[in-house]
Structures are given as C-alpha cells and as structure tokens.
Design an enzyme around this catalytic site. Structure first.
Site, PDB file in Angstrom:
ATOM      1  N   ASP A   1      -1.259  16.403  -1.973  1.00  0.00           N
ATOM      2  CA  ASP A   1      -1.469  15.517  -3.117  1.00  0.00           C
ATOM      3  C   ASP A   1      -0.397  15.805  -4.180  1.00  0.00           C
ATOM      4  O   ASP A   1      -0.088  16.963  -4.483  1.00  0.00           O
ATOM      5  CB  ASP A   1      -2.873  15.738  -3.700  1.00  0.00           C
ATOM      6  CG  ASP A   1      -3.304  14.602  -4.607  1.00  0.00           C
ATOM      7  OD1 ASP A   1      -4.249  13.880  -4.229  1.00  0.00           O
ATOM      8  OD2 ASP A   1      -2.703  14.434  -5.686  1.00  0.00           O
TER       9      ASP A   1
ATOM     10  N   ASN B   1     -13.568   9.513  -2.060  1.00  0.00           N
ATOM     11  CA  ASN B   1     -13.916   8.664  -3.197  1.00  0.00           C
ATOM     12  C   ASN B   1     -14.011   7.216  -2.723  1.00  0.00           C
ATOM     13  O   ASN B   1     -13.128   6.732  -2.020  1.00  0.00           O
ATOM     14  CB  ASN B   1     -12.857   8.797  -4.295  1.00  0.00           C
ATOM     15  CG  ASN B   1     -12.884  10.158  -4.956  1.00  0.00           C
ATOM     16  OD1 ASN B   1     -13.941  10.782  -5.074  1.00  0.00           O
ATOM     17  ND2 ASN B   1     -11.733  10.640  -5.396  1.00  0.00           N
TER      18      ASN B   1
ATOM     19  N   CYS C   1       0.308   3.483   3.117  1.00  0.00           N
ATOM     20  CA  CYS C   1       0.967   2.945   4.313  1.00  0.00           C
ATOM     21  C   CYS C   1       2.449   3.317   4.298  1.00  0.00           C
ATOM     22  O   CYS C   1       3.023   3.700   5.321  1.00  0.00           O
ATOM     23  CB  CYS C   1       0.825   1.427   4.368  1.00  0.00           C
ATOM     24  SG  CYS C   1      -0.767   0.815   4.949  1.00  0.00           S
TER      25      CYS C   1
ATOM     26  N   CYS D   1       0.839  -1.204   0.000  1.00  0.00           N
ATOM     27  CA  CYS D   1       0.000   0.000   0.000  1.00  0.00           C
ATOM     28  C   CYS D   1       0.872   1.252   0.000  1.00  0.00           C
ATOM     29  O   CYS D   1       1.644   1.479   0.936  1.00  0.00           O
ATOM     30  CB  CYS D   1      -0.933   0.012   1.207  1.00  0.00           C
ATOM     31  SG  CYS D   1      -1.835   1.566   1.370  1.00  0.00           S
TER      32      CYS D   1
ATOM     33  N   HIS E   1      -8.582   7.915   2.443  1.00  0.00           N
ATOM     34  CA  HIS E   1      -7.973   9.248   2.419  1.00  0.00           C
ATOM     35  C   HIS E   1      -9.059  10.281   2.188  1.00  0.00           C
ATOM     36  O   HIS E   1      -9.887  10.135   1.298  1.00  0.00           O
ATOM     37  CB  HIS E   1      -6.872   9.361   1.357  1.00  0.00           C
ATOM     38  CG  HIS E   1      -7.268   8.867   0.004  1.00  0.00           C
ATOM     39  ND1 HIS E   1      -7.333   7.518  -0.313  1.00  0.00           N
ATOM     40  CD2 HIS E   1      -7.638   9.522  -1.117  1.00  0.00           C
ATOM     41  CE1 HIS E   1      -7.714   7.373  -1.563  1.00  0.00           C
ATOM     42  NE2 HIS E   1      -7.917   8.586  -2.083  1.00  0.00           N
TER      43      HIS E   1
ATOM     44  N   THR F   1      -8.636   5.483  -6.439  1.00  0.00           N
ATOM     45  CA  THR F   1      -7.501   4.832  -7.093  1.00  0.00           C
ATOM     46  C   THR F   1      -6.507   4.258  -6.086  1.00  0.00           C
ATOM     47  O   THR F   1      -5.724   3.379  -6.433  1.00  0.00           O
ATOM     48  CB  THR F   1      -6.754   5.814  -8.022  1.00  0.00           C
ATOM     49  OG1 THR F   1      -6.301   6.933  -7.251  1.00  0.00           O
ATOM     50  CG2 THR F   1      -7.663   6.296  -9.146  1.00  0.00           C
TER      51      THR F   1
END
Ligand code: AMP
Length: 115
Positions: free
Chosen positions: A31, A88, A8, A5, A101, A96
C-alpha cells in the site's frame, strides 16, 4: 482491464507498484500509504468492483486470494503475533478504490473496533 481503474493499471504494470506477488490471476503490492509496518493489498487481475459484486463464478478466485494472503502474511512474519485482513465495502465501509482488494495489515498491535 478497465481503463479508468487504478488497480487494473497497477496489475497490468502500467502504473508502478512495489510488487509482493503475481501470477495469472492475482497480484499483490505494498500500500502506498501504509497503515502498519506491513500493509499489502491482494487483488484479482480481473476487474470486480467490490466483493459484493462477486458471484458464484468468483468463489475459487476469492478463495485463492485468501490463501495467497495467508502465504504473504507468513512471509511477512505476521502469523505468530497476529495481524488483520480488511475488505472495505462501499462508501460507509471506507472503500476508495472500486476494484476488490484484500488488505493484509500487521507488524504492530491493531486496535478494535476500527474508526
Ligand atoms: P480502500 O480504502 O479499502 O479502498 O483502500 C484503497 C487503498 O489503496 C488505500 O489504502 C490506498 O493507500 C491504496 N492505494 C491507492 N493508490 C495506490 C497506489 N497507487 N499504490 C499502492 N496503494 C495505493
């Protein structure tokens, strides 16, 4: 920590990020592909793939994410004009990265509805 991940690894410091906030439970960073002048992701350090995977035991953690996002929005100067939180969920929701998050987006007028 889940080995495959990316978030992570970001929370653990194994992949670099532009840190905005960190404590024992939460991490926030800018981001890499910002959709607005301020675009910050608030994540739990614990791996939960999506908010739909959260259970009653995660209620306090999710609440802390929201309150931390509020503090970040204030620090970014987004509150007076307004801004947006986005979570999302799943493929059609545009998710995605499968580690919860919370997007904090602001610094310009944002259109609605989203694409
Ligand atoms: P989502 O589409 O809701 O899953 O959002 C994932 C977000 O993670 C996207 O806005 C990506 O630009 C962002 N992202 C992916 N990799 C990184 C990274 N290494 N550092 C910062 N942001 C990232």
């Amino acid at each position: 920590m889940t080995d495959d991940c990316i978030f992570c690894k970001i929370a653990a410091g194994d992949i670099p990020s532009e840190k905005v906030y960190g404590d024992e439970e939460l991490y926030a960073f800018r981001d890499i592909n910002p959709g607005a002048p301020s675009h910050i992701l608030v994540i739990p350090r614990r791996h939960i793939p999506s908010v739909t995977d959260a259970g009653p035991e995660d209620a306090e953690l999710l609440g802390k994410m929201m309150l931390r996002a509020n503090a970040i929005a204030a620090e970014e100067g987004l509150v007076d004009k307004g801004f947006r939180y986005v979570l999302n969920c799943g493929e059609w929701g545009g998710q995605t990265v499968f580690h919860i998050h919370l997007h904090v987006l602001g610094g310009r007028p944002l259109a609605w509805p989203p694409g």
